[in-house]
Design a protein around this motif. Structure first.
Motif, PDB file in Angstrom:
ATOM      1  N   VAL A  93     -21.840  12.696   8.452  1.00  0.00           N
ATOM      2  CA  VAL A  93     -21.192  13.954   8.828  1.00  0.00           C
ATOM      3  C   VAL A  93     -20.128  14.283   7.789  1.00  0.00           C
ATOM      4  O   VAL A  93     -19.562  13.386   7.151  1.00  0.00           O
ATOM      5  CB  VAL A  93     -20.538  13.850  10.235  1.00  0.00           C
ATOM      6  N   ALA A  94     -19.866  15.562   7.592  1.00  0.00           N
ATOM      7  CA  ALA A  94     -18.764  16.014   6.734  1.00  0.00           C
ATOM      8  C   ALA A  94     -18.130  17.236   7.382  1.00  0.00           C
ATOM      9  O   ALA A  94     -18.841  18.111   7.889  1.00  0.00           O
ATOM     10  CB  ALA A  94     -19.251  16.341   5.329  1.00  0.00           C
ATOM     11  N   CYS A  95     -16.812  17.283   7.365  1.00  0.00           N
ATOM     12  CA  CYS A  95     -16.086  18.411   7.953  1.00  0.00           C
ATOM     13  C   CYS A  95     -15.403  19.215   6.866  1.00  0.00           C
ATOM     14  O   CYS A  95     -14.594  18.678   6.091  1.00  0.00           O
ATOM     15  CB  CYS A  95     -15.034  17.912   8.951  1.00  0.00           C
ATOM     16  N   GLY A  96     -15.731  20.501   6.799  1.00  0.00           N
ATOM     17  CA  GLY A  96     -15.036  21.406   5.897  1.00  0.00           C
ATOM     18  C   GLY A  96     -13.968  22.174   6.657  1.00  0.00           C
ATOM     19  O   GLY A  96     -13.568  21.800   7.754  1.00  0.00           O
ATOM     20  N   TYR A  97     -13.518  23.266   6.092  1.00  0.00           N
ATOM     21  CA  TYR A  97     -12.494  24.093   6.720  1.00  0.00           C
ATOM     22  C   TYR A  97     -13.176  25.067   7.679  1.00  0.00           C
ATOM     23  O   TYR A  97     -13.525  26.177   7.311  1.00  0.00           O
ATOM     24  CB  TYR A  97     -11.695  24.859   5.667  1.00  0.00           C
ATOM     25  N   GLY A  98     -13.390  24.633   8.925  1.00  0.00           N
ATOM     26  CA  GLY A  98     -14.019  25.485   9.925  1.00  0.00           C
ATOM     27  C   GLY A  98     -15.524  25.378   9.975  1.00  0.00           C
ATOM     28  O   GLY A  98     -16.181  26.193  10.625  1.00  0.00           O
ATOM     29  N   PHE A  99     -16.093  24.391   9.321  1.00  0.00           N
ATOM     30  CA  PHE A  99     -17.541  24.179   9.406  1.00  0.00           C
ATOM     31  C   PHE A  99     -17.846  22.688   9.336  1.00  0.00           C
ATOM     32  O   PHE A  99     -17.018  21.877   8.901  1.00  0.00           O
ATOM     33  CB  PHE A  99     -18.292  24.944   8.309  1.00  0.00           C
ATOM     34  N   THR A 100     -19.050  22.323   9.784  1.00  0.00           N
ATOM     35  CA  THR A 100     -19.444  20.924   9.850  1.00  0.00           C
ATOM     36  C   THR A 100     -20.856  20.760   9.289  1.00  0.00           C
ATOM     37  O   THR A 100     -21.725  21.594   9.532  1.00  0.00           O
ATOM     38  CB  THR A 100     -19.420  20.403  11.302  1.00  0.00           C
ATOM     39  N   LEU A 101     -21.065  19.684   8.548  1.00  0.00           N
ATOM     40  CA  LEU A 101     -22.366  19.353   7.983  1.00  0.00           C
ATOM     41  C   LEU A 101     -22.883  18.069   8.623  1.00  0.00           C
ATOM     42  O   LEU A 101     -22.125  17.113   8.814  1.00  0.00           O
ATOM     43  CB  LEU A 101     -22.258  19.158   6.469  1.00  0.00           C
ATOM     44  N   PHE A 102     -24.182  18.052   8.946  1.00  0.00           N
ATOM     45  CA  PHE A 102     -24.801  16.880   9.552  1.00  0.00           C
ATOM     46  C   PHE A 102     -26.014  16.459   8.721  1.00  0.00           C
ATOM     47  O   PHE A 102     -26.895  17.280   8.462  1.00  0.00           O
ATOM     48  CB  PHE A 102     -25.257  17.172  10.983  1.00  0.00           C
ATOM     49  N   LEU A 103     -26.048  15.206   8.324  1.00  0.00           N
ATOM     50  CA  LEU A 103     -27.223  14.643   7.673  1.00  0.00           C
ATOM     51  C   LEU A 103     -28.031  13.923   8.750  1.00  0.00           C
ATOM     52  O   LEU A 103     -27.528  12.985   9.382  1.00  0.00           O
ATOM     53  CB  LEU A 103     -26.807  13.669   6.581  1.00  0.00           C
ATOM     54  N   VAL A 104     -29.271  14.360   8.976  1.00  0.00           N
ATOM     55  CA  VAL A 104     -30.047  13.840  10.097  1.00  0.00           C
ATOM     56  C   VAL A 104     -31.411  13.333   9.637  1.00  0.00           C
ATOM     57  O   VAL A 104     -31.954  13.764   8.619  1.00  0.00           O
ATOM     58  CB  VAL A 104     -30.244  14.916  11.188  1.00  0.00           C
ATOM     59  N   ASP A 105     -31.940  12.415  10.431  1.00  0.00           N
ATOM     60  CA  ASP A 105     -33.310  11.946  10.298  1.00  0.00           C
ATOM     61  C   ASP A 105     -34.065  12.370  11.543  1.00  0.00           C
ATOM     62  O   ASP A 105     -33.627  12.108  12.662  1.00  0.00           O
ATOM     63  CB  ASP A 105     -33.362  10.413  10.188  1.00  0.00           C
ATOM     64  N   ARG A 106     -35.184  13.028  11.349  1.00  0.00           N
ATOM     65  CA  ARG A 106     -36.050  13.319  12.477  1.00  0.00           C
ATOM     66  C   ARG A 106     -36.882  12.073  12.772  1.00  0.00           C
ATOM     67  O   ARG A 106     -37.049  11.195  11.935  1.00  0.00           O
ATOM     68  CB  ARG A 106     -36.965  14.506  12.170  1.00  0.00           C
ATOM     69  N   MET A 107     -37.435  12.029  13.998  1.00  0.00           N
ATOM     70  CA  MET A 107     -38.198  10.861  14.392  1.00  0.00           C
ATOM     71  C   MET A 107     -39.448  10.671  13.537  1.00  0.00           C
ATOM     72  O   MET A 107     -39.983   9.589  13.424  1.00  0.00           O
ATOM     73  CB  MET A 107     -38.580  10.972  15.873  1.00  0.00           C
ATOM     74  N   LYS A 108     -39.917  11.738  12.909  1.00  0.00           N
ATOM     75  CA  LYS A 108     -41.108  11.656  12.071  1.00  0.00           C
ATOM     76  C   LYS A 108     -40.784  11.227  10.637  1.00  0.00           C
ATOM     77  O   LYS A 108     -41.645  11.216   9.780  1.00  0.00           O
ATOM     78  CB  LYS A 108     -41.825  13.006  12.063  1.00  0.00           C
ATOM     79  N   GLY A 109     -39.533  10.912  10.372  1.00  0.00           N
ATOM     80  CA  GLY A 109     -39.144  10.453   9.050  1.00  0.00           C
ATOM     81  C   GLY A 109     -38.626  11.536   8.139  1.00  0.00           C
ATOM     82  O   GLY A 109     -38.322  11.285   6.976  1.00  0.00           O
ATOM     83  N   CYS A 110     -38.501  12.760   8.629  1.00  0.00           N
ATOM     84  CA  CYS A 110     -38.028  13.879   7.822  1.00  0.00           C
ATOM     85  C   CYS A 110     -36.513  13.794   7.652  1.00  0.00           C
ATOM     86  O   CYS A 110     -35.786  13.474   8.591  1.00  0.00           O
ATOM     87  CB  CYS A 110     -38.432  15.196   8.489  1.00  0.00           C
ATOM     88  N   HIS A 111     -36.033  14.079   6.446  1.00  0.00           N
ATOM     89  CA  HIS A 111     -34.617  14.005   6.098  1.00  0.00           C
ATOM     90  C   HIS A 111     -34.093  15.423   5.918  1.00  0.00           C
ATOM     91  O   HIS A 111     -34.599  16.163   5.071  1.00  0.00           O
ATOM     92  CB  HIS A 111     -34.484  13.214   4.797  1.00  0.00           C
ATOM     93  N   GLU A 112     -33.063  15.826   6.681  1.00  0.00           N
ATOM     94  CA  GLU A 112     -32.559  17.198   6.608  1.00  0.00           C
ATOM     95  C   GLU A 112     -31.040  17.222   6.648  1.00  0.00           C
ATOM     96  O   GLU A 112     -30.396  16.277   7.112  1.00  0.00           O
ATOM     97  CB  GLU A 112     -33.105  18.041   7.778  1.00  0.00           C
ATOM     98  N   ILE A 113     -30.483  18.337   6.180  1.00  0.00           N
ATOM     99  CA  ILE A 113     -29.056  18.590   6.322  1.00  0.00           C
ATOM    100  C   ILE A 113     -28.888  19.876   7.124  1.00  0.00           C
ATOM    101  O   ILE A 113     -29.538  20.886   6.859  1.00  0.00           O
ATOM    102  CB  ILE A 113     -28.349  18.684   4.957  1.00  0.00           C
ATOM    103  N   LEU A 114     -28.019  19.813   8.134  1.00  0.00           N
ATOM    104  CA  LEU A 114     -27.762  20.948   9.016  1.00  0.00           C
ATOM    105  C   LEU A 114     -26.303  21.360   8.896  1.00  0.00           C
ATOM    106  O   LEU A 114     -25.430  20.541   8.601  1.00  0.00           O
ATOM    107  CB  LEU A 114     -28.085  20.591  10.467  1.00  0.00           C
TER     108      LEU A 114
END
Length: 484
Positions: free
Chosen positions: A130-151
């Motif tokens: 996770v990363a927190c900016g000034y009023g926003f948040t970023l999430f690095l996630v793994d889906r159960m199927k092995g997919c790597h994404e940033i939200l």
């Protein structure tokens, strides 16, 4: 006399009526009511009551007999939890119902206690970072199927969490995202490339991949995205994702200050770009620069293992436990190395040997701190330092008593193992998985179910074991695991 007679008569009638009803209920349950009673309106009410009661009893018995079985794999998946709190009006908490309430709900602008974020569980995602900016948040996630994404979720007025059109047909785009949304990246091999690290500043985001280098997007008014500054560039609704090319291949971490960016390599070398008006780039000048350049000064010949920066004051830690600082010193954060309000090149901070070997540093807007190998916390600077309401400033790192973090005769082994810093607040995690926070609390970002400033470290009531914490300007995110 007449009133007394009427009152007594009504009392006797009501008592008799209730006795009759109870008798009829008992007879109904045993099935021994006469046919005449069964046709009366009283029987119908009693029968309805007894029928409902029977159904309720049967349902309760079925619930008791139900047995839930979970495999070990499913249990491990359910253990991971994300809790958020603080200012919600920007969407940074990522809980949609706070800003778009459903029926019988009301919109809220802030959450002053830990609230579980169930978005990832419901979408079969596991949060890695996770990363927190000034009023926003970023999430690095793994889906159960092995997919790597940033939200991303929260403020998006400068496209700091990507380009998000309202729909496919319209040219309109979202300036605020109230629920985590996928950020599309121009990766050549999206299925094989993994995101290792990311961070957010005031209005820009930088992320690191394992095979395709470093990418940036958002506001670049000072070159903080690692590319040339373009006058009058429009950042709102800008789909540009830039690959930073002027960096070595062994970058292992990216750190975003307010309007500048730092890059740490595996060899312990530091690079920087962006706003330099306070010397925060550490390049020996006060100009803004769009091309990452190596930071030298006292860092030359040292192997840096950690960099901390939430605003314009930077602290760096070497593998030997030495601390270096540069940038803003208007509040005497760097008074140990300069009498000036700005330092444009890294200098070694002479820390007393009594502080022990330092293993972690933290830097906020006007507050600084570090953690030594014994789990002891030291703070200095200006603001709420954890030393009580009467101590607002100190130029010398001062130790916070260990009992403030729960160490006592019963649990003498309890100590702090991680220290983080937002712009106005501190956060410390112990080896027992407890989270302690102190500092400014205007929007409830300390999680104490109130908005009062906290002058000493205080335990946050998170209903799980805390693994890591990230502090934004006005919100907080923690990753937890359920108590075993």
């Amino acid at each position: 006399m007449l009133f007394r007679f009427v009152f007594v008569s009504n009392f006797i009638f009501n008592a008799y009526f209730h006795i009759l009803i109870m008798f009829m209920v008992k007879m109904a349950l045993t099935g021994r009511l006469c046919w005449l009673c069964r046709t009366s309106k009283y029987y119908k009410n009693v029968h309805r009551f007894s029928s409902t009661w029977k159904k309720r009893q049967i349902k309760q018995e079925e619930i008791k007999e139900t047995v839930y079985q979970f495999t070990v794999e499913n249990v491990n998946q359910l253990q991971e939890r994300i809790y958020v709190w603080g200012f919600a009006a920007t969407g940074a908490l990522g809980i949609k119902s706070y800003l778009r309430p459903q029926k019988k709900q009301t919109a809220i602008s802030s959450m002053n206690r830990p609230a579980q974020m169930k978005f990832f569980e419901s979408n079969n995602m596991k949060v890695q970072n996770v990363a927190c900016g000034y009023g926003f948040t970023l999430f690095l996630v793994d889906r159960m199927k092995g997919c790597h994404e940033i939200l991303g979720t929260g403020i998006n007025t400068d496209s700091q969490i990507g380009y998000h059109p309202v729909d496919n047909k319209s040219e309109r785009y979202l300036d605020y995202v109230i629920e985590p949304a996928k950020i599309n990246l121009p990766l050549l091999h999206s299925s094989k490339t993994k995101i290792l690290n990311m961070d957010g500043g005031r209005a820009h985001t930088v992320l690191l991949t394992d095979k395709e280098g470093v990418f940036s997007f958002g506001n670049n008014a000072y070159g903080q995205c690692g590319r040339s500054i373009i006058e009058n560039e429009k950042y709102s609704g800008n789909p540009t994702v830039y690959k930073i090319k002027e960096l070595p291949d062994d970058v292992i971490e990216v750190i975003c200050g307010q309007d500048h960016t730092l890059f740490l390599t595996k060899a312990g070398v530091v690079y920087s770009c962006g706003l330099g008006s306070d010397g925060q780039t550490g390049l020996g000048h006060y100009q803004s620069i769009g091309r990452p350049s190596q930071v030298k000064g006292d860092l030359e010949g040292e192997r840096i293992v950690q960099i901390a920066c939430s605003a314009d004051c930077v602290l760096a830690l070497s593998d030997k436990g030495d601390v270096f600082g540069w940038g803003n010193s208007e509040y005497n954060q760097l008074a140990l190395i300069t009498d000036h309000t700005q330092v444009n090149i890294p200098k070694r901070i002479q820390v007393s040997a009594s502080c022990g070997k330092i293993v972690k540093v933290a830097s906020g807007g006007s507050i600084c701190g570090f953690l030594n190998e014994n789990g002891e916390v030291f703070t200095w600077g200006y603001g709420i330092l954890g030393l009580g309401p009467n101590v607002q400033a100190t130029t010398i790192p001062t130790k916070l008593p260990s009992p403030l973090f729960g160490a006592n005769e019963i649990d003498a082994g309890k100590k702090v193992v991680n220290l983080k810093c937002g712009v106005y607040s501190f956060a410390a995690i112990t080896n027992r998985g407890d989270l302690y926070m102190w500092g400014k609390n205007k929007f409830g970002n300390l999680g104490f179910a109130n908005k009062k400033d906290q002058f000493f470290p205080w335990r946050v009531c998170v209903p799980s074991e805390v693994l890591d914490v990230w502090c934004g300007v006005d919100h907080t995110v923690v990753r937890c695991v359920s108590f075993s």
